[in-house]
Design a protein around this motif. Sequence first.
Motif, PDB file in Angstrom:
ATOM      1  N   UNK A 163      40.081  25.861  51.417  1.00 47.73           N
ATOM      2  CA  UNK A 163      40.639  24.636  50.864  1.00 47.73           C
ATOM      3  C   UNK A 163      39.598  23.884  50.044  1.00 47.73           C
ATOM      4  N   UNK A 164      38.346  23.931  50.522  1.00 45.56           N
ATOM      5  CA  UNK A 164      37.261  23.257  49.800  1.00 45.56           C
ATOM      6  C   UNK A 164      37.074  23.895  48.427  1.00 45.56           C
ATOM      7  N   UNK A 165      37.136  25.222  48.410  1.00 39.02           N
ATOM      8  CA  UNK A 165      36.999  25.948  47.151  1.00 39.02           C
ATOM      9  C   UNK A 165      38.144  25.566  46.214  1.00 39.02           C
ATOM     10  N   UNK A 166      39.366  25.528  46.755  1.00 40.89           N
ATOM     11  CA  UNK A 166      40.519  25.151  45.936  1.00 40.89           C
ATOM     12  C   UNK A 166      40.334  23.741  45.386  1.00 40.89           C
ATOM     13  N   UNK A 167      39.856  22.848  46.227  1.00 40.32           N
ATOM     14  CA  UNK A 167      39.643  21.462  45.788  1.00 40.32           C
ATOM     15  C   UNK A 167      38.658  21.418  44.631  1.00 40.32           C
ATOM     16  N   UNK A 168      37.567  22.178  44.777  1.00 41.77           N
ATOM     17  CA  UNK A 168      36.557  22.195  43.722  1.00 41.77           C
ATOM     18  C   UNK A 168      37.166  22.717  42.422  1.00 41.77           C
ATOM     19  N   UNK A 169      37.933  23.806  42.519  1.00 41.90           N
ATOM     20  CA  UNK A 169      38.510  24.411  41.318  1.00 41.90           C
ATOM     21  C   UNK A 169      39.504  23.449  40.670  1.00 41.90           C
ATOM     22  N   UNK A 170      40.357  22.822  41.500  1.00 37.99           N
ATOM     23  CA  UNK A 170      41.392  21.972  40.932  1.00 37.99           C
ATOM     24  C   UNK A 170      40.773  20.704  40.329  1.00 37.99           C
ATOM     25  N   UNK A 171      39.637  20.279  40.867  1.00 41.22           N
ATOM     26  CA  UNK A 171      38.963  19.129  40.283  1.00 41.22           C
ATOM     27  C   UNK A 171      38.474  19.470  38.885  1.00 41.22           C
ATOM     28  N   UNK A 172      37.990  20.710  38.717  1.00 41.89           N
ATOM     29  CA  UNK A 172      37.521  21.132  37.401  1.00 41.89           C
ATOM     30  C   UNK A 172      38.688  21.284  36.432  1.00 41.89           C
ATOM     31  N   UNK A 173      39.797  21.915  36.922  1.00 43.73           N
ATOM     32  CA  UNK A 173      40.917  22.233  36.042  1.00 43.73           C
ATOM     33  C   UNK A 173      41.765  21.014  35.713  1.00 43.73           C
ATOM     34  N   UNK A 174      41.804  20.050  36.598  1.00 45.04           N
ATOM     35  CA  UNK A 174      42.693  18.909  36.402  1.00 45.04           C
ATOM     36  C   UNK A 174      43.957  19.063  37.217  1.00 45.04           C
ATOM     37  N   UNK A 175      44.745  17.995  37.260  1.00 41.56           N
ATOM     38  CA  UNK A 175      45.909  17.989  38.134  1.00 41.56           C
ATOM     39  C   UNK A 175      47.051  18.804  37.550  1.00 41.56           C
ATOM     40  N   UNK A 176      48.048  19.079  38.385  1.00 42.57           N
ATOM     41  CA  UNK A 176      49.239  19.806  37.918  1.00 42.57           C
ATOM     42  C   UNK A 176      49.540  20.989  38.824  1.00 42.57           C
ATOM     43  N   UNK A 177      50.795  21.357  38.874  1.00 39.98           N
ATOM     44  CA  UNK A 177      51.207  22.405  39.808  1.00 39.98           C
ATOM     45  C   UNK A 177      50.547  23.744  39.508  1.00 39.98           C
ATOM     46  N   UNK A 178      50.511  24.098  38.209  1.00 39.23           N
ATOM     47  CA  UNK A 178      49.939  25.392  37.857  1.00 39.23           C
ATOM     48  C   UNK A 178      48.455  25.429  38.196  1.00 39.23           C
ATOM     49  N   UNK A 179      47.771  24.331  37.940  1.00 38.27           N
ATOM     50  CA  UNK A 179      46.344  24.286  38.261  1.00 38.27           C
ATOM     51  C   UNK A 179      46.111  24.416  39.758  1.00 38.27           C
ATOM     52  N   UNK A 180      46.982  23.761  40.533  1.00 35.62           N
ATOM     53  CA  UNK A 180      46.874  23.898  41.981  1.00 35.62           C
ATOM     54  C   UNK A 180      47.064  25.355  42.380  1.00 35.62           C
ATOM     55  N   UNK A 181      48.052  25.989  41.757  1.00 36.00           N
ATOM     56  CA  UNK A 181      48.318  27.392  42.061  1.00 36.00           C
ATOM     57  C   UNK A 181      47.105  28.268  41.747  1.00 36.00           C
ATOM     58  N   UNK A 182      46.497  28.022  40.571  1.00 30.70           N
ATOM     59  CA  UNK A 182      45.309  28.796  40.199  1.00 30.70           C
ATOM     60  C   UNK A 182      44.204  28.580  41.223  1.00 30.70           C
ATOM     61  N   UNK A 183      44.034  27.344  41.625  1.00 30.80           N
ATOM     62  CA  UNK A 183      42.968  27.033  42.572  1.00 30.80           C
ATOM     63  C   UNK A 183      43.181  27.756  43.896  1.00 30.80           C
ATOM     64  N   UNK A 184      44.426  27.760  44.372  1.00 28.83           N
ATOM     65  CA  UNK A 184      44.717  28.446  45.631  1.00 28.83           C
ATOM     66  C   UNK A 184      44.528  29.959  45.458  1.00 28.83           C
ATOM     67  N   UNK A 185      44.950  30.466  44.321  1.00 30.56           N
ATOM     68  CA  UNK A 185      44.800  31.900  44.058  1.00 30.56           C
ATOM     69  C   UNK A 185      43.343  32.325  44.061  1.00 30.56           C
ATOM     70  N   UNK A 186      42.485  31.553  43.397  1.00 31.33           N
ATOM     71  CA  UNK A 186      41.063  31.889  43.340  1.00 31.33           C
ATOM     72  C   UNK A 186      40.480  31.962  44.742  1.00 31.33           C
ATOM     73  N   UNK A 187      40.933  31.038  45.610  1.00 29.37           N
ATOM     74  CA  UNK A 187      40.384  31.024  46.962  1.00 29.37           C
ATOM     75  C   UNK A 187      40.784  32.261  47.762  1.00 29.37           C
ATOM     76  N   UNK A 220      47.461  14.859  46.613  1.00 27.77           N
ATOM     77  CA  UNK A 220      47.713  14.195  45.350  1.00 27.77           C
ATOM     78  C   UNK A 220      47.287  14.971  44.122  1.00 27.77           C
ATOM     79  N   UNK A 221      46.964  16.278  44.272  1.00 30.35           N
ATOM     80  CA  UNK A 221      46.542  17.043  43.094  1.00 30.35           C
ATOM     81  C   UNK A 221      47.714  17.731  42.396  1.00 30.35           C
ATOM     82  N   UNK A 222      48.892  17.708  43.047  1.00 29.56           N
ATOM     83  CA  UNK A 222      49.988  18.531  42.557  1.00 29.56           C
ATOM     84  C   UNK A 222      50.882  17.822  41.562  1.00 29.56           C
ATOM     85  N   UNK A 223      52.188  18.009  41.784  1.00 30.57           N
ATOM     86  CA  UNK A 223      53.192  17.504  40.851  1.00 30.57           C
ATOM     87  C   UNK A 223      53.097  15.990  40.703  1.00 30.57           C
ATOM     88  N   UNK A 224      53.345  15.508  39.475  1.00 25.09           N
ATOM     89  CA  UNK A 224      53.313  14.061  39.220  1.00 25.09           C
ATOM     90  C   UNK A 224      54.542  13.420  39.867  1.00 25.09           C
TER      91      UNK A 224
END
Lengths: 539, 299
Positions: B148-172, B242-246
Amino acid sequence: MVSLDASPPVLDVRDLRVSYRGRGRVVEAVRGVSLRVDPGEVVALVGESGSGKSTTAHAVLGLLPPGGTVDGGRVHIAGQDVTGWPDRRLRAVRGLRAGLVPQDPTVSLNPVRRVGHQVAEALRAHGLADRRTAAARSVELLDEVGLPDPATRARQYPHELSGGMRQRVLIAIALACRPDLVIADEPTSGLDVTVQKHVLDQFDRLTGERGAAVLFVTHDLGVAADRARRIVVMRHGVIVEDGPAAQVLGTPRHDYTRRLIAAAPSLTSARLRPRAAHATPSPPLVVARDLVKEFRLPAGRRLRAVDGVSFEIARGTTFALVGESGSGKSTTARLVARLTTPGAGTLEFDGQDLGRLRGPAVRRLRARLQLVYQNPYGSLDPRLAVEDVVAEPLTAFGAGSRAERRARVAELLDLVALPAGTARRRPPELSGGQRQRVAIARAVALRPDLLILDEPVSALDVSVQAQILQLLAGLQSDLGLTYLFISHDLAVVRQVSDIVGVMRHGRLVETGTADQVFTAPRHEYTAELLDAIPGRTHR
Amino acid sequence: MTELITPVAPAPPGGPAEPVPAAERRDRGLVRRLLRPGLVVAIAVVSVALLWAFVPGWFTGHDPITGVPAQNLRPPGADHWFGTDHLGRDLFARVVHGSALSLQAALIAVLIGLLAGSTIGLLSGFAGGAVDDVLMRVVDVLLAIPGLLLSLAVVTVLGFGTVNVAVAVGVASVATFARVMRGEVLRVRQATYIEAAFASGVRWTGVLRRHVLPNSAGPVVVLAALEFGQAILAVSALSFLGFGAAPPAPEWGSLISEGRNHLATSWWLTTLPGLVVIAVVLATSRISRALGGDGSTTW
């Protein structure tokens, strides 16, 4: 059985029926077997895999695997009716009255217990010794079965012993309580012939001294011929023939027995193919000079698997490499197949130096030099259909169009006598013999010059083995193939080879024509190997 | 010896006489395993969740975005199965419509993990040596960081949004896939049929494609089913943070997060979407076990 004056048989099985249940199916493995073993008698129960011989042996001792049930019949051990006894009561019979020597010495001993303890356990389980005397007695027993330095061995673990030693330990356990009956289930099928001979000689002597009766379950008619007074032949769960060894082997009444005898390589010495004519003086196909292959072992040691081996293979002939496990014969085959490179020495294939070939040249060589492996269960990709397996070399070398390849596959399957319907099936649906035919079809697909056969029949039943050997002999004359035949089985080698090389500890100790090696061996090791072939006493 | 083999008729001329297991037997076993009640329920749950994502209109007539303020914070009942939120929006409608975003995100995450992870594992296991060492040390580093920490780091870099969250979870999840794939490839690499293929003259790419990949893919597919459940959880967790859908868009994690504000008075706002997530995750886990060929599960 009826007469009271004669001592009762130690084992009397009447109309035994055993079936296996699983996945909603019932398989009748033993269908009405009647069998008796008199005191001190050695009876061999012979049959191929699936004949129900092991099931019979296990059912007698109440040791059927889960799913197996005894459906009918009676079992008397030493005059006592043990039919339907619960496991707890049978335990008093097992070991004490009837000992079992199990099939596979590698898995039949507990790996985390010292072997001495495991022998002592048998004694203590039946109250024949207490903690202190059991230890001393187990060392004695290990000494009796011929283990060198038994006191040290008793303190070792199974993995520290060789296969032959482990089998001796199992024999010691079976004989520990001096049972009247010993059931030996394929006791030596995984061992080298010379080891097999030593172990069985010792086993014969011990059971003879103790007057124990033996029920010897084996697939090897040769072993049965050597060891048993009476031979019982089983097939498809029923006994097809039962009689004195000499009669069963000499004048078999049943057709199946006749076929088994004909298929057993150790009992027949007929060649499958006329000897290759050496009339055409062409250069040899393979020339090996002083091959050396070393493997690095842990702790900086080196194992010389192949040590200065030289030989030549003439075109259209069969060169057989014989040896026991660890003799380096398979490594030599892998060197010739260019699956590994020699540490020293040279290897020429049709004038090309194999050692200098690199990359694409090695791949081109593959078209002319193919392999058939020992285990047809492992050498075929279980997920591919048979036609794809056979077409693999054709596809790899881009031979012909898709339709041409398909036609060639059909032709190849026909060549190895497989029905056309096999093409769409997968290897797991085929029997061992059928799989080996598929492997052979794949190997000859590109019309190679040399076929390397690494123990091609040792995983198969004798009758299937004979069919495959016949097929190989036929293919050799039809396609003009040259064979490098690797085997531990001298009897098989005798049937197929022109030139024989005997290997031991990585060295080629003797090379000569098949006739010369088999009739007038020059090296003492060859003589020992020949002497160990089972079935010689009969012939 | 193999006593479990049926006796068969004598050999046809030239053909070896050995029994052949019937394919139909395997099929019957498969049917029986598919009829296990737990598995039936699991498949039903996942199917319903997928139908929610594709045809939400079949399941609810309420609008997920605009509510009826007069009907806010109603408890679950016949009109509103899951009750309503503080703006009077039907919660069941929001869960149904939210499944599209949640499942899509989970799917993207699993695909990223599966493709990247198994490629790394395949190359690493097949090539061995230095390639294996380098790739596996990278994987070790990924495994050392909590997912989850890794996902958080990735999503912080990528910015908010569902797809970015998905990428972050995938990378982890790449590291886990790589490990499993490598293990399988190492096992398959030992098989004689791989050497036989090389000896037949097949090139290494062909061996990889025809033999290694199909024979080692099984456990990875099982893992993918398992990871799908984990991805739903991880995506929900990130949305919860709060990183996901607006905001007005419904998404399972953000639904639970929004419900927190009314936890004291309206338990259904967090509990019911939470139960839906749990049900889907458990269902994927059960399906994954069935895919893994676990015959010992009796339910």
